[in-house]
Design an enzyme around this catalytic site. Structure first.
Site, PDB file in Angstrom:
ATOM      1  N   PHE A 134       6.377  26.770  68.301  1.00  0.00           N
ATOM      2  CA  PHE A 134       5.619  27.638  69.200  1.00  0.00           C
ATOM      3  C   PHE A 134       5.842  27.298  70.436  1.00  0.00           C
ATOM      4  CE2 PHE A 134       1.978  28.899  71.249  1.00  0.00           C
ATOM      5  CZ  PHE A 134       1.727  29.984  70.762  1.00  0.00           C
ATOM      6  N   ASP A 219       9.393  20.342  74.791  1.00  0.00           N
ATOM      7  CA  ASP A 219       8.081  21.041  75.176  1.00  0.00           C
ATOM      8  C   ASP A 219       6.824  20.286  74.822  1.00  0.00           C
ATOM      9  OD1 ASP A 219       5.642  22.429  75.056  1.00  0.00           O
ATOM     10  OD2 ASP A 219       6.778  24.422  74.171  1.00  0.00           O
ATOM     11  N   LYS A 248      -1.069  23.138  80.071  1.00  0.00           N
ATOM     12  CA  LYS A 248      -2.508  22.831  79.604  1.00  0.00           C
ATOM     13  C   LYS A 248      -3.106  22.044  80.117  1.00  0.00           C
ATOM     14  CE  LYS A 248      -1.339  24.902  75.040  1.00  0.00           C
ATOM     15  NZ  LYS A 248      -1.798  26.218  75.361  1.00  0.00           N
TER      16      LYS A 248
END
Length: 394
Positions: A134, A219, A248
């Protein structure tokens, strides 16, 4: 809830709680009920809601300048890139906004590096990605997702991606060709249910990439910046990727901030006009991001995630066989496979909400816990007690 349901595209299925205020690890709804946040905005709120140092940085910058666009240089930009570069150990930083933007940036850079540095023929570059990945929801990214909900109905998709089984080094070796420019992976798969690869896997990926002149692109959008008890999840195997993708928590839960960090021989392939973002690296984002980097530089949050994570692991492992099939914990981050006899992941999250604990389900009967790193031990244990009672059918 009615207004949101009637006037918003249904791309999310939120729990029926309407938050009006939040502080630390707690959120309060419009009716004044307090809820323990055990999700932390998918790690965007690693430092909790309204951390005083982050709010101060934002407030001070709001009174000065909030946006110039990259057409000009502002006084926070160079310092942010330098300080984040020092934290990652990389020469250069390219700030963006959302995590998906940072992933797209890394994909473009990897391809350009492949053509200009590795010498791959134009328009033939391949990037190896992992099953269960994801990385966001742009049309390019969902094109190499194997999640039907994310992918179906959004084609046609961009070519140039090869999927291999996550955690399988032999499959990765077999997928590498002369056209391979990068391996893109999450060191821990968050959306997949906090899936931790086998010990030595990240070191193996690093060795394969080195052997074939391929960029290792990590990531770390969810896993990085203190969540797992180390600054980056790759640190658990003492692995340094060629490219970090961050987001984030980099925005402190205040503004969207993401970035790609790499050495000059990688990010240096970009030239003026080839990539950009109106809001990327804006003064407000950089001011908040600088404070995040400063807070992480102390190591206090990483140590706290480690200590509280051990407490969480101990409590969750006692639930195995009592409504829980398996748990995976790294730092203050857990994936919990609920016994289907108890209910779906959504059922468990709704039951937790009734007990004033907010969490998020993922595939099937799996739920994720990622409380803010500032949560108290007492509150953490109380939240875990609520989960124990839910899965026990209490």
């Amino acid at each position: 809830m009615e207004l949101a349901e009637s006037r918003t595209a249904h791309n999310y299925h939120p729990l029926p709680v309407v938050v009006a205020h939040a502080e630390g690890a707690w959120m309060t709804d419009v009716d004044g009920r307090a809820f323990l946040d055990m999700l932390a905005g998918y790690s965007a709120l690693n430092f909790g809601h309204g951390h005083p140092a982050l709010l101060q940085a934002a407030h001070e910058q709001l009174d000065k300048v909030t946006l110039t666009s990259r057409a000009f240089v502002h006084d926070q930009f160079g310092a942010f890139c330098s300080e984040l570069g020092d934290l990652t150990g990389k020469d250069m930083v390219l700030p963006m906004n959302s995590g998906a933007e940072a992933v797209e940036t890394a994909l473009k850079v990897a391809r350009k590096w492949g053509y200009e540095v590795k010498g791959v023929p134009d328009d033939t570059a391949e990037i190896v990605v992992m099953s269960g990945n994801f990385h966001g929801r742009t049309s390019t990214i969902v094109g190499f997702s194997d999640d039907a909900a994310a992918r179906n109905g959004f084609g046609p998709f961009a070519p140039g991606f090869v999927t291999v089984e996550y955690g399988d080094l032999d499959a990765l070796r077999a997928a590498i060709t002369d056209r391979t420019v990068a391996v893109l992976l999450e060191p821990i798969q968050g959306e997949g249910g906090v899936l931790i690869p086998p010990d030595g896997y990240l070191r193996g990926v690093r060795e394969i990439c080195d052997a074939h002149q391929v960029l290792m692109v990590a990531d770390e959008i969810q896993a990085g910046l203190g969540r797992t008890g180390r600054t980056f999840a790759c640190d658990h195997e003492d692995v340094v990727p060629d490219v970090y993708i961050l987001g984030k928590a980099l925005g402190g839960g205040i503004v969207p901030v993401s970035a790609v960090a790499a050495d000059k021989n990688v990010l240096g392939v970009l030239r003026p006009g080839q990539h950009g973002s109106t809001f990327g690296g804006n003064p407000l984002a950089c001011a908040v991001g600088r404070e995040v980097v400063s807070m992480l530089a102390t190591g206090d949050f990483q140590q706290r995630a480690t200590a509280l994570g051990e407490i969480m692991r101990d409590r969750l492992e006692k639930l195995i066989g009592n409504g829980v099939l398996a748990v995976r914990v790294r730092g203050l981050w857990a994936g919990i496979d609920i016994d289907p006899k108890v209910g779906s992941g959504r059922d468990v999250c709704e039951a937790l909400m009734a007990r004033r604990v907010l969490a998020k389900d993922t595939h099937g009967s799996t739920i994720r816990l990622a409380p803010p790193l500032v949560i108290s031990e007492e509150d953490l244990l109380w939240g875990l007690d609520q989960l124990a009672e839910v899965v026990a059918g209490a």
